[in-house]
Design a protein around this motif. Structure first.
Motif, PDB file in Angstrom:
ATOM      1  N   LEU A 187       0.480  -9.779 -11.732  1.00  0.00           N
ATOM      2  CA  LEU A 187       1.532 -11.099 -11.494  1.00  0.00           C
ATOM      3  C   LEU A 187       1.459 -10.580  -9.804  1.00  0.00           C
ATOM      4  CD1 LEU A 187       4.402 -12.275 -13.559  1.00  0.00           C
ATOM      5  CD2 LEU A 187       2.280 -13.470 -13.293  1.00  0.00           C
ATOM      6  N   VAL A 188       1.883  -9.625  -9.520  1.00  0.00           N
ATOM      7  CA  VAL A 188       2.275  -9.033  -7.937  1.00  0.00           C
ATOM      8  C   VAL A 188       1.065  -8.957  -7.233  1.00  0.00           C
ATOM      9  CG1 VAL A 188       3.084  -6.889  -6.913  1.00  0.00           C
ATOM     10  CG2 VAL A 188       4.067  -7.629  -8.856  1.00  0.00           C
ATOM     11  N   ALA A 189      -0.629  -8.499  -8.082  1.00  0.00           N
ATOM     12  CA  ALA A 189      -1.719  -8.357  -7.329  1.00  0.00           C
ATOM     13  C   ALA A 189      -1.923  -9.429  -7.147  1.00  0.00           C
ATOM     14  CB  ALA A 189      -2.514  -7.385  -8.777  1.00  0.00           C
ATOM     15  N   SER A 231       4.163 -16.062  -0.925  1.00  0.00           N
ATOM     16  CA  SER A 231       3.888 -15.000  -1.598  1.00  0.00           C
ATOM     17  C   SER A 231       4.884 -13.479  -1.308  1.00  0.00           C
ATOM     18  CB  SER A 231       2.212 -15.327  -1.546  1.00  0.00           C
ATOM     19  OG  SER A 231       2.551 -14.464  -0.275  1.00  0.00           O
ATOM     20  N   VAL A 232       4.486 -13.339  -0.224  1.00  0.00           N
ATOM     21  CA  VAL A 232       5.781 -11.954  -0.472  1.00  0.00           C
ATOM     22  C   VAL A 232       6.712 -11.981  -1.013  1.00  0.00           C
ATOM     23  CG1 VAL A 232       6.907 -10.601   1.758  1.00  0.00           C
ATOM     24  CG2 VAL A 232       4.833 -11.284   1.923  1.00  0.00           C
ATOM     25  N   VAL A 233       7.845 -13.466  -1.137  1.00  0.00           N
ATOM     26  CA  VAL A 233       9.355 -13.231  -1.563  1.00  0.00           C
ATOM     27  C   VAL A 233       9.110 -13.156  -3.360  1.00  0.00           C
ATOM     28  CG1 VAL A 233      11.024 -15.326  -2.370  1.00  0.00           C
ATOM     29  CG2 VAL A 233       9.614 -14.771   0.069  1.00  0.00           C
ATOM     30  N   PHE A 234       8.315 -13.973  -3.671  1.00  0.00           N
ATOM     31  CA  PHE A 234       7.732 -14.043  -5.447  1.00  0.00           C
ATOM     32  C   PHE A 234       6.822 -12.631  -5.670  1.00  0.00           C
ATOM     33  CE2 PHE A 234       7.772 -18.844  -4.660  1.00  0.00           C
ATOM     34  CZ  PHE A 234       8.844 -18.833  -5.878  1.00  0.00           C
ATOM     35  N   GLN A 235       6.846 -11.525  -4.975  1.00  0.00           N
ATOM     36  CA  GLN A 235       6.023 -10.711  -4.798  1.00  0.00           C
ATOM     37  C   GLN A 235       7.149  -9.484  -5.424  1.00  0.00           C
ATOM     38  OE1 GLN A 235       2.551  -8.162  -3.067  1.00  0.00           O
ATOM     39  NE2 GLN A 235       2.456  -9.971  -2.014  1.00  0.00           N
ATOM     40  N   ASN A 255       0.626  -0.519  -9.005  1.00  0.00           N
ATOM     41  CA  ASN A 255       0.790  -1.030  -8.101  1.00  0.00           C
ATOM     42  C   ASN A 255      -0.359  -1.161  -6.957  1.00  0.00           C
ATOM     43  OD1 ASN A 255       1.651  -3.729  -7.032  1.00  0.00           O
ATOM     44  ND2 ASN A 255       2.824  -2.145  -5.785  1.00  0.00           N
ATOM     45  N   TYR A 256      -0.566  -0.039  -6.307  1.00  0.00           N
ATOM     46  CA  TYR A 256      -1.743   0.492  -4.977  1.00  0.00           C
ATOM     47  C   TYR A 256      -2.986  -0.044  -5.988  1.00  0.00           C
ATOM     48  CZ  TYR A 256      -4.802   3.087  -2.617  1.00  0.00           C
ATOM     49  OH  TYR A 256      -5.541   3.150  -1.650  1.00  0.00           O
ATOM     50  N   ILE A 257      -3.666  -0.023  -7.432  1.00  0.00           N
ATOM     51  CA  ILE A 257      -4.957   0.000  -8.024  1.00  0.00           C
ATOM     52  C   ILE A 257      -5.608  -1.054  -8.091  1.00  0.00           C
ATOM     53  CG2 ILE A 257      -6.248   0.733  -9.743  1.00  0.00           C
ATOM     54  CD1 ILE A 257      -4.866   3.413 -10.270  1.00  0.00           C
ATOM     55  N   LEU A 258      -3.878  -2.114  -8.742  1.00  0.00           N
ATOM     56  CA  LEU A 258      -4.256  -3.393  -8.874  1.00  0.00           C
ATOM     57  C   LEU A 258      -4.072  -3.975  -7.254  1.00  0.00           C
ATOM     58  CD1 LEU A 258      -2.596  -3.978 -11.659  1.00  0.00           C
ATOM     59  CD2 LEU A 258      -4.168  -3.386 -11.926  1.00  0.00           C
ATOM     60  N   SER A 259      -3.205  -4.328  -6.840  1.00  0.00           N
ATOM     61  CA  SER A 259      -3.456  -5.392  -5.643  1.00  0.00           C
ATOM     62  C   SER A 259      -4.402  -4.617  -4.639  1.00  0.00           C
ATOM     63  CB  SER A 259      -1.496  -4.615  -4.449  1.00  0.00           C
ATOM     64  OG  SER A 259      -0.861  -4.736  -5.591  1.00  0.00           O
ATOM     65  N   THR A 260      -4.790  -2.969  -4.251  1.00  0.00           N
ATOM     66  CA  THR A 260      -6.048  -2.986  -3.628  1.00  0.00           C
ATOM     67  C   THR A 260      -7.361  -4.029  -3.894  1.00  0.00           C
ATOM     68  OG1 THR A 260      -5.060  -1.197  -3.148  1.00  0.00           O
ATOM     69  CG2 THR A 260      -7.577  -0.944  -2.716  1.00  0.00           C
TER      70      THR A 260
END
Length: 381
Positions: A187-189, A231-235, A255-260
């Motif tokens: 969801l964050v990604a 989007s920043v707030v919900f992240q 989180n780094y892997i999925l977001s990247t």
């Protein structure tokens, strides 16, 4: 054509240097602020760190670092800037060793920090590969160009699939209680992919406006700015929920892997960043990204080692309530904060759990008891 290529190369170089500088500055600032928190721990005022110069100096540095990261999106492709977040993890790992100041023999040092050292080498090598072989195409993000990208059918299809995936994950997370780490961070990604698209658009239009070509009066600027903030707030909300359920070091790596991955796909679809790249450059970029993923995972894994649960119980003499502790890394755990950030990591797993007990004492049994029926009373001397 050569002038265009040279301009793109110069823009990429500026964006890369700004991103590296910003990530290093953010890591330093977080470590400084964490140091201020540690120094003020144990005081009566829980907000004593607000009165220290170190905390405010860290705040100023983090503003400068995030500002540099924000501006870097206007010059370099998303695939390049988002992957460079590994520099922040590498810097935090190095600063952690500096702050700890442990004097260890080479054998003990290699045993304790071997994974971090290997991860650091992988991050450095991977950073070199994806910076050299990363996408070199870059365009001036005028409002008309952003609208053209937005109404294209590949972007519309991409946004539709992203919305459907987000709604499905949100349904399972909220209605089915699927509070798995991968679900929350996916969801964050997905939100992060929207964030990087909008941040690049807003940053690019702001830079063009400063250069003299006003872009702020176009409606697309307001749309992108609102989407960026939302989007920043919900992240932040989803990340906060993840931090309440899982270890912060594990969250940082996954989180780094999925977001990247989400950001690279978003850049490839929305801004068509890999359009003019050949197969060799794409493969080398993916190899460098894989090195960074593995390196960040090893660094974050070594930052917090799973320890066997060895509880010990103490008694609160004021309230008479027994408290059970996880021995963890410290004999007396630190309860000042449940979250950790920067290079210094708290022992989050050592938080106490208060056991509810009935404080009412049971009536003390008398020395004499009634004899059972059928037996004569013994005569007392």
């Amino acid at each position: 054509m050569m002038l265009l290529y040279g301009a793109s190369y110069t823009d990429n170089l500026i964006g890369t240097l700004l991103s590296i500088f910003g990530n290093v500055l953010v890591s330093i600032s977080l470590s400084i602020q964490k140091y201020s928190h540690v120094k003020s721990a144990g005081t009566k005022d829980v907000r004593a760190f607000y009165h220290t110069k170190t905390w405010w100096s860290g705040f100023v540095l983090i503003c400068l670092g995030e500002g540099a990261n924000f501006v870097s999106y206007a010059f370099a492709p998303l695939a390049l800037i988002t992957t460079l977040n590994a520099v922040s993890v590498l810097t935090s790992s190095i600063l952690g060793l500096i702050f700890l100041r442990e004097k260890l023999r080479p054998k003990d040092f290699a045993k304790r920090y071997g994974l971090s050292f290997l991860g650091s080498i992988l991050v450095i090598g991977g950073t070199f590969l994806f910076v050299v072989f990363g996408p070199n195409s870059h365009e001036k993000l005028k409002a008309e160009n952003i609208v053209t990208h937005l109404v294209g059918w590949p972007v519309l299809l991409y946004l539709l699939l992203e919305i459907i995936t987000f709604c499905l994950l949100l349904y399972f997370y909220k209605q089915r209680n699927a509070n798995y780490l991968v679900v929350i961070l996916m969801l964050v990604a997905l939100l992060n992919s929207v964030t990087v698209i909008t941040v690049k658009a807003v940053s690019g239009m702001l830079v063009l406006s400063i250069e003299g070509s006003m872009q702020l009066d176009y409606p697309i600027f307001s749309v992108m700015f609102v989407c960026m903030v939302a989007s920043v707030v919900f992240q932040a909300r989803f990340l906060s929920q993840a931090c309440n359920l899982y270890d912060s070091s594990l969250i940082a790596g996954v989180n780094y892997i999925l977001s990247t991955v989400g950001a690279v796909v978003a850049g490839a679809v929305f801004y068509v960043e890999f359009k003019n790249e050949d197969v060799l450059h794409i493969c080398m970029f993916l190899l460098g990204s894989a090195f960074c993923f593995l390196g960040v995972f090893l660094i974050s894994k070594n930052r917090r080692r799973t320890m066997r649960f060895e509880p010990y119980v103490t008694m609160d003499m004021v309230n008479g309530v027994p408290t059970i502790h996880d021995r963890g890394l410290f004999v007396q755990p630190d309860f000042t904060s449940a979250l950790s950030y920067g290079a210094l990591v708290n022992n989050d797993g050592a938080a106490p759990v208060t056991l509810p007990v009935d404080l009412e004492q049971l009536p003390v049994a008398s020395v004499r008891t009634n004899p059972p029926s059928g037996r004569p009373d013994l005569k007392e001397d």
